[in-house]
Design a protein around this motif. Sequence first.
Motif, mmCIF file in Angstrom:
data_model
loop_
_atom_site.group_PDB
_atom_site.id
_atom_site.type_symbol
_atom_site.label_atom_id
_atom_site.label_comp_id
_atom_site.label_asym_id
_atom_site.label_seq_id
_atom_site.Cartn_x
_atom_site.Cartn_y
_atom_site.Cartn_z
ATOM 1 N N GLN A 30 45.013 -6.467 6.544
ATOM 2 C CA GLN A 30 46.456 -6.446 6.662
ATOM 3 C C GLN A 30 46.939 -7.882 6.814
ATOM 4 N N LEU A 31 48.135 -8.140 6.292
ATOM 5 C CA LEU A 31 48.676 -9.497 6.336
ATOM 6 C C LEU A 31 49.575 -9.698 7.539
ATOM 7 N N ARG A 32 49.457 -10.890 8.122
ATOM 8 C CA ARG A 32 50.395 -11.308 9.165
ATOM 9 C C ARG A 32 50.937 -12.670 8.782
ATOM 10 N N HIS A 33 52.192 -12.891 9.097
ATOM 11 C CA HIS A 33 52.875 -14.151 8.784
ATOM 12 C C HIS A 33 53.135 -14.889 10.095
ATOM 13 N N PHE A 34 52.803 -16.169 10.106
ATOM 14 C CA PHE A 34 52.908 -16.951 11.335
ATOM 15 C C PHE A 34 53.805 -18.167 11.136
ATOM 16 N N HIS A 35 54.548 -18.496 12.186
ATOM 17 C CA HIS A 35 55.331 -19.722 12.207
ATOM 18 C C HIS A 35 54.415 -20.908 12.507
ATOM 19 N N ARG A 36 54.875 -22.086 12.179
ATOM 20 C CA ARG A 36 54.122 -23.294 12.512
ATOM 21 C C ARG A 36 53.927 -23.391 14.023
ATOM 22 N N GLU A 37 52.699 -23.674 14.451
ATOM 23 C CA GLU A 37 52.290 -23.814 15.844
ATOM 24 C C GLU A 37 52.255 -22.474 16.591
ATOM 25 N N GLN A 38 52.335 -21.382 15.877
ATOM 26 C CA GLN A 38 52.183 -20.072 16.513
ATOM 27 C C GLN A 38 50.700 -19.704 16.549
ATOM 28 N N ASP A 39 50.230 -19.271 17.699
ATOM 29 C CA ASP A 39 48.833 -18.891 17.830
ATOM 30 C C ASP A 39 48.508 -17.646 17.006
ATOM 31 N N ILE A 40 47.421 -17.719 16.262
ATOM 32 C CA ILE A 40 46.864 -16.554 15.583
ATOM 33 C C ILE A 40 46.037 -15.765 16.590
ATOM 34 N N TYR A 41 45.276 -16.473 17.397
ATOM 35 C CA TYR A 41 44.686 -15.888 18.608
ATOM 36 C C TYR A 41 44.471 -17.009 19.612
ATOM 37 N N GLY A 42 44.368 -16.640 20.874
ATOM 38 C CA GLY A 42 44.268 -17.628 21.941
ATOM 39 C C GLY A 42 42.883 -17.711 22.545
ATOM 40 N N GLN A 43 42.684 -18.730 23.365
ATOM 41 C CA GLN A 43 41.434 -18.864 24.102
ATOM 42 C C GLN A 43 41.246 -17.673 25.030
ATOM 43 N N GLU A 44 40.036 -17.179 25.088
ATOM 44 C CA GLU A 44 39.643 -16.057 25.946
ATOM 45 C C GLU A 44 40.244 -14.733 25.485
ATOM 46 N N GLU A 45 40.908 -14.719 24.336
ATOM 47 C CA GLU A 45 41.423 -13.458 23.796
ATOM 48 C C GLU A 45 40.269 -12.629 23.251
ATOM 49 N N HIS A 89 37.105 -15.001 22.506
ATOM 50 C CA HIS A 89 37.084 -16.257 21.758
ATOM 51 C C HIS A 89 36.980 -17.439 22.716
ATOM 52 N N ARG A 90 36.091 -18.349 22.387
ATOM 53 C CA ARG A 90 35.970 -19.588 23.162
ATOM 54 C C ARG A 90 37.101 -20.542 22.805
ATOM 55 N N PHE A 91 37.513 -20.544 21.537
ATOM 56 C CA PHE A 91 38.555 -21.428 21.036
ATOM 57 C C PHE A 91 39.790 -20.615 20.648
ATOM 58 N N ALA A 92 40.866 -21.319 20.401
ATOM 59 C CA ALA A 92 42.091 -20.708 19.891
ATOM 60 C C ALA A 92 42.334 -21.200 18.471
ATOM 61 N N VAL A 93 43.141 -20.467 17.727
ATOM 62 C CA VAL A 93 43.529 -20.866 16.375
ATOM 63 C C VAL A 93 45.034 -20.673 16.238
ATOM 64 N N GLN A 94 45.708 -21.681 15.669
ATOM 65 C CA GLN A 94 47.138 -21.552 15.443
ATOM 66 C C GLN A 94 47.496 -22.012 14.042
ATOM 67 N N ALA A 95 48.615 -21.497 13.554
ATOM 68 C CA ALA A 95 49.097 -21.875 12.228
ATOM 69 C C ALA A 95 49.542 -23.326 12.235
ATOM 70 N N VAL A 96 49.198 -24.043 11.174
ATOM 71 C CA VAL A 96 49.636 -25.428 11.004
ATOM 72 C C VAL A 96 50.896 -25.483 10.158
ATOM 73 N N SER A 97 50.922 -24.692 9.094
ATOM 74 C CA SER A 97 52.052 -24.697 8.166
ATOM 75 C C SER A 97 53.016 -23.563 8.496
ATOM 76 N N GLU A 98 54.296 -23.815 8.316
ATOM 77 C CA GLU A 98 55.295 -22.765 8.494
ATOM 78 C C GLU A 98 55.061 -21.678 7.445
ATOM 79 N N GLY A 99 55.102 -20.417 7.886
ATOM 80 C CA GLY A 99 54.912 -19.317 6.962
ATOM 81 C C GLY A 99 53.470 -19.092 6.539
ATOM 82 N N THR A 100 52.530 -19.568 7.354
ATOM 83 C CA THR A 100 51.119 -19.340 7.046
ATOM 84 C C THR A 100 50.831 -17.841 7.018
#
Length: 222
Positions: A30-45, A89-100
């Motif tokens: 399934q697709l999700r759309h993220f804003h710039r600097e929005q976390d896709i998932y966080g640390q310890e999630e 998760h040990r690390f977090a991941v966030q969108a770099v580009s707007e509309g990722t």
Amino acid sequence: MLDASATSVTLRRLPDAPAAEPARLRALAQLRHFHREQDIYGQEERSDTWYRVVSGSACKYLVRAAGRRQLVDIYLPGDLFGFTACLQHRFAVQAVSEGTVVACYPRHRVEALAKDDSETALEIRMQMVVALERLQEQLLIIGTMTAQEKVREFLFYFHRRLSADKDDGMALPISRYDIADMLGISPETVCRAITDLQARGVISLEGPRRIRIGRRQGGQSG
């Protein structure tokens, strides 16, 4: 890092994907759309989902005890990520580009599918190997080179990932501050190195983030 007003995402089925992605794996996404600097998932999630960048880019990072953020990896379209041997998760991941745009795969369903679908199992293994090789290459850059060499090799590295078989121009997916963070040097050092590389004709600038690699130097790493 995130504005609460920017946490809304939309969800829909994944459209036609590159032929390299197994059809049965694609059917789970399934697709999700993220804003710039929005976390896709966080640390310890909880790590109950795997992900693939469809468009845009994302960065993997760690927030240290002192509050400093450390970039670890950059994900580009086609990269599968979110693997972990733990339940969190040990690390977090966030969108770099707007509309990722990111495809999301339920981890337990993908693991079950991989048991009887050889294409899916091979895709997962290949993506893990690619991720390991990418991090090994970054480790070589960070651990064995001078500051200026780090910047040069970082640019060549992303040129290979972003512009192979196209042309010599590329738009860097991250800022010079983030490049400095990944390389363990100061932003001023990154700027000086880029200025020097430009003066020597190794690169040319076509905007704040768009860089063209010289044809003779683009295929070299030394």
